[in-house]
Design a protein around this motif. Structure first.
Motif, PDB file in Angstrom:
ATOM      1  N   GLU A 151     -63.689  -2.425  35.492  1.00 62.03           N
ATOM      2  CA  GLU A 151     -62.733  -1.358  35.001  1.00 62.03           C
ATOM      3  C   GLU A 151     -61.470  -1.854  34.619  1.00 62.03           C
ATOM      4  OE1 GLU A 151     -62.192   1.594  38.365  1.00 62.03           O
ATOM      5  OE2 GLU A 151     -64.427   1.693  38.559  1.00 62.03           O
ATOM      6  N   PHE A 152     -60.684  -1.157  33.540  1.00 61.82           N
ATOM      7  CA  PHE A 152     -59.644  -1.865  32.875  1.00 61.82           C
ATOM      8  C   PHE A 152     -58.634  -0.792  33.007  1.00 61.82           C
ATOM      9  CE2 PHE A 152     -63.241  -3.686  30.840  1.00 61.82           C
ATOM     10  CZ  PHE A 152     -63.129  -4.937  30.708  1.00 61.82           C
ATOM     11  N   LYS A 153     -57.282  -1.405  33.221  1.00 60.39           N
ATOM     12  CA  LYS A 153     -56.206  -0.605  33.752  1.00 60.39           C
ATOM     13  C   LYS A 153     -55.251  -1.007  32.605  1.00 60.39           C
ATOM     14  CE  LYS A 153     -52.788   0.292  37.671  1.00 60.39           C
ATOM     15  NZ  LYS A 153     -52.336   0.308  38.744  1.00 60.39           N
ATOM     16  N   GLU A 154     -54.760  -0.001  31.783  1.00 59.57           N
ATOM     17  CA  GLU A 154     -53.918  -0.305  30.693  1.00 59.57           C
ATOM     18  C   GLU A 154     -52.418  -0.357  31.034  1.00 59.57           C
ATOM     19  OE1 GLU A 154     -55.786   2.695  28.278  1.00 59.57           O
ATOM     20  OE2 GLU A 154     -56.636   1.021  26.925  1.00 59.57           O
ATOM     21  N   LEU A 155     -51.732  -1.308  30.705  1.00 63.11           N
ATOM     22  CA  LEU A 155     -50.222  -1.249  31.148  1.00 63.11           C
ATOM     23  C   LEU A 155     -49.396  -1.905  29.977  1.00 63.11           C
ATOM     24  CD1 LEU A 155     -50.721  -3.005  34.838  1.00 63.11           C
ATOM     25  CD2 LEU A 155     -50.221  -0.473  34.130  1.00 63.11           C
TER      26      LEU A 155
ATOM     27  N   ARG B  58     -46.675  -8.251  37.089  1.00 62.00           N
ATOM     28  CA  ARG B  58     -46.344  -7.271  38.260  1.00 62.00           C
ATOM     29  C   ARG B  58     -47.430  -6.608  38.929  1.00 62.00           C
ATOM     30  NH1 ARG B  58     -41.014  -4.562  35.674  1.00 62.00           N
ATOM     31  NH2 ARG B  58     -40.129  -6.754  34.747  1.00 62.00           N
ATOM     32  N   SER B  59     -48.445  -6.390  38.165  1.00 64.57           N
ATOM     33  CA  SER B  59     -49.784  -5.545  38.616  1.00 64.57           C
ATOM     34  C   SER B  59     -50.689  -6.721  39.565  1.00 64.57           C
ATOM     35  CB  SER B  59     -50.539  -5.114  37.456  1.00 64.57           C
ATOM     36  OG  SER B  59     -51.266  -6.173  36.666  1.00 64.57           O
ATOM     37  N   LEU B  60     -50.499  -7.890  39.536  1.00 65.68           N
ATOM     38  CA  LEU B  60     -51.533  -8.770  39.984  1.00 65.68           C
ATOM     39  C   LEU B  60     -51.876  -8.439  41.577  1.00 65.68           C
ATOM     40  CD1 LEU B  60     -50.507 -12.396  38.633  1.00 65.68           C
ATOM     41  CD2 LEU B  60     -52.575 -11.093  38.257  1.00 65.68           C
ATOM     42  N   SER B  61     -50.710  -7.867  42.086  1.00 67.47           N
ATOM     43  CA  SER B  61     -51.064  -7.485  43.419  1.00 67.47           C
ATOM     44  C   SER B  61     -51.670  -6.173  43.684  1.00 67.47           C
ATOM     45  CB  SER B  61     -49.752  -7.347  44.435  1.00 67.47           C
ATOM     46  OG  SER B  61     -49.049  -6.449  43.802  1.00 67.47           O
ATOM     47  N   ASP B  62     -51.915  -5.590  42.529  1.00 60.78           N
ATOM     48  CA  ASP B  62     -52.749  -4.218  42.872  1.00 60.78           C
ATOM     49  C   ASP B  62     -54.066  -4.212  42.007  1.00 60.78           C
ATOM     50  OD1 ASP B  62     -50.394  -2.873  43.808  1.00 60.78           O
ATOM     51  OD2 ASP B  62     -49.162  -3.195  41.910  1.00 60.78           O
ATOM     52  N   VAL B  63     -54.314  -5.188  41.445  1.00 63.09           N
ATOM     53  CA  VAL B  63     -55.567  -5.326  40.509  1.00 63.09           C
ATOM     54  C   VAL B  63     -56.281  -6.583  40.869  1.00 63.09           C
ATOM     55  CG1 VAL B  63     -54.753  -3.794  38.513  1.00 63.09           C
ATOM     56  CG2 VAL B  63     -54.408  -6.231  38.449  1.00 63.09           C
TER      57      VAL B  63
ATOM     58  N   ILE C 214     -59.424  -4.859  36.080  1.00 68.06           N
ATOM     59  CA  ILE C 214     -58.441  -5.771  35.096  1.00 68.06           C
ATOM     60  C   ILE C 214     -57.332  -5.413  34.488  1.00 68.06           C
ATOM     61  CG2 ILE C 214     -58.802  -7.638  33.449  1.00 68.06           C
ATOM     62  CD1 ILE C 214     -60.605  -8.353  35.722  1.00 68.06           C
ATOM     63  N   ALA C 215     -56.072  -5.524  34.428  1.00 63.74           N
ATOM     64  CA  ALA C 215     -55.114  -4.995  33.807  1.00 63.74           C
ATOM     65  C   ALA C 215     -55.035  -5.700  32.477  1.00 63.74           C
ATOM     66  CB  ALA C 215     -53.738  -5.351  34.516  1.00 63.74           C
ATOM     67  N   VAL C 216     -54.899  -4.883  31.557  1.00 65.78           N
ATOM     68  CA  VAL C 216     -54.719  -5.525  29.998  1.00 65.78           C
ATOM     69  C   VAL C 216     -53.496  -4.708  29.383  1.00 65.78           C
ATOM     70  CG1 VAL C 216     -57.303  -5.882  29.729  1.00 65.78           C
ATOM     71  CG2 VAL C 216     -56.280  -3.613  28.958  1.00 65.78           C
ATOM     72  N   PRO C 217     -53.063  -5.403  28.516  1.00 66.95           N
ATOM     73  CA  PRO C 217     -51.927  -4.741  27.970  1.00 66.95           C
ATOM     74  C   PRO C 217     -52.197  -3.449  26.982  1.00 66.95           C
ATOM     75  CG  PRO C 217     -51.877  -7.220  27.390  1.00 66.95           C
ATOM     76  CD  PRO C 217     -53.110  -6.852  27.860  1.00 66.95           C
ATOM     77  N   ASN C 218     -51.370  -2.586  26.966  1.00 72.84           N
ATOM     78  CA  ASN C 218     -51.650  -1.327  26.607  1.00 72.84           C
ATOM     79  C   ASN C 218     -51.318  -1.127  24.977  1.00 72.84           C
ATOM     80  OD1 ASN C 218     -48.955  -0.725  26.308  1.00 72.84           O
ATOM     81  ND2 ASN C 218     -49.101   0.996  27.885  1.00 72.84           N
ATOM     82  N   ASP C 219     -50.604  -2.113  24.468  1.00 67.83           N
ATOM     83  CA  ASP C 219     -50.452  -1.799  22.721  1.00 67.83           C
ATOM     84  C   ASP C 219     -51.752  -2.417  22.278  1.00 67.83           C
ATOM     85  OD1 ASP C 219     -49.745  -5.088  21.609  1.00 67.83           O
ATOM     86  OD2 ASP C 219     -49.100  -4.781  23.657  1.00 67.83           O
ATOM     87  N   SER C 220     -52.011  -1.856  20.920  1.00 64.88           N
ATOM     88  CA  SER C 220     -53.329  -2.079  20.532  1.00 64.88           C
ATOM     89  C   SER C 220     -53.830  -3.431  20.086  1.00 64.88           C
ATOM     90  CB  SER C 220     -53.673  -1.131  19.124  1.00 64.88           C
ATOM     91  OG  SER C 220     -52.417  -1.438  18.384  1.00 64.88           O
TER      92      SER C 220
END
Length: 277
Positions: free
Chosen positions: A185-189, A196-201, A140-146
């Motif tokens: 698993e979390f991918k911080e972006l 733009r990450s939807l095709s990769d996650v 799962i991609a999530v924003p990386n700002d706190s």
């Protein structure tokens, strides 16, 4: 198409660098020298903030005696640094938890003016049709700002996808997850990169403005979506402390919370952006 000035990524980076070099010499007294005779220059995210401001500029500002200039920024940092150093007079892109965190970390003096709308945060996927369909070990991609990362995790918690530690606030990270039955698993972006990450996650938690820019319809396409009830993430017009009573700002406050703007938001965004007034 619109009378707005688009700021390129390179210029954004230069603006942020300039702020870093000059911020230590700024002070609250700088705001007292603000020239209120010129146009009110407002920094805004392209969608929906700049679109709403452009509606005001094209349809309401002239009759109100307001000369409004809109500058589009594609990040969540430069609008505040530009407001702090006086490059712009105000900004419109953020919510209170984000601003509180930004001021604390950067020593800036930005204050809210008037709350205009809410953009519900949502979980999106191009691979599954519902959150229940996420497989074990999905990314799962999530924003990386706190603040936005915490907001994303709280969205997943509220929908039973994960469980966060009791009492965790706007600084939650994946380390605060106490139950993760799907072993996600979390991918911080950077927030702007999440669509733009939807095709990769397997799925991504995306801020409302970036979802709309990516032609997603939050009210229709989100697997899960934030509730608008008692939501603390309303987006507002903001200024540097000391400029709250600028007569141009007061005019814009009134226009942004007018019946005309409320109807524009309802008609254009169909529930993907919700007026907060």
């Amino acid at each position: 198409m619109r009378n707005t000035a688009k700021i390129t990524t390179a210029v954004l980076a230069a603006g942020a660098l300039t702020f870093g070099l000059t911020a230590c010499g700024s002070s609250d007294s700088d705001s007292s020298s603000t020239d209120t005779s010129g146009p009110l220059v407002v920094a805004a995210s392209p969608v929906p903030h700049a679109e709403i401001l452009t509606y005001v500029k094209d349809n309401l500002a002239k009759d109100a005696g307001l000369d409004l200039e809109v500058k589009e920024f594609t990040d969540y940092v430069t609008p505040n640094t530009a407001t702090e150093d006086g490059s712009v007079d105000a900004n419109y892109f953020q919510n209170q938890p984000y601003l509180d965190d930004f001021n604390k970390k950067n020593g800036t003096h930005i204050v809210p003016s008037v709350t205009v709308h809410l953009e519900p945060l949502g979980l999106y996927s191009s691979k599954v049709k519902s959150a229940d369909d996420l497989k074990s070990g999905a990314t799962i991609a999530v924003p990386n700002d706190s603040v936005n990362e915490a907001r994303a995790l709280k969205l997943l918690d509220a929908n039973g996808i994960i469980t966060l530690k009791d009492g965790v606030g706007n600084e939650a990270t994946p380390a605060d997850i106490v139950e993760n039955p799907k072993k996600l698993e979390f991918k911080e972006l950077e927030a702007a990169q999440t669509p733009r990450s939807l095709s990769d996650v397997d799925a991504a938690v995306i801020n409302g403005n970036y979802a709309i820019e990516a032609d997603l319809k939050p009210a229709e396409d989100a697997l899960v979506l934030e509730s608008a009830d008692d939501n603390p993430y309303g987006n507002f017009l903001a200024v540097k402390e000391g400029n709250e009573n600028d007569p141009r700002v007061k005019k814009l406050e009134k226009l942004l919370t007018s019946p005309e703007v409320k109807k524009f938001i309802e008609d254009k965004y169909a529930g993907s952006v919700i007026a907060s007034f």
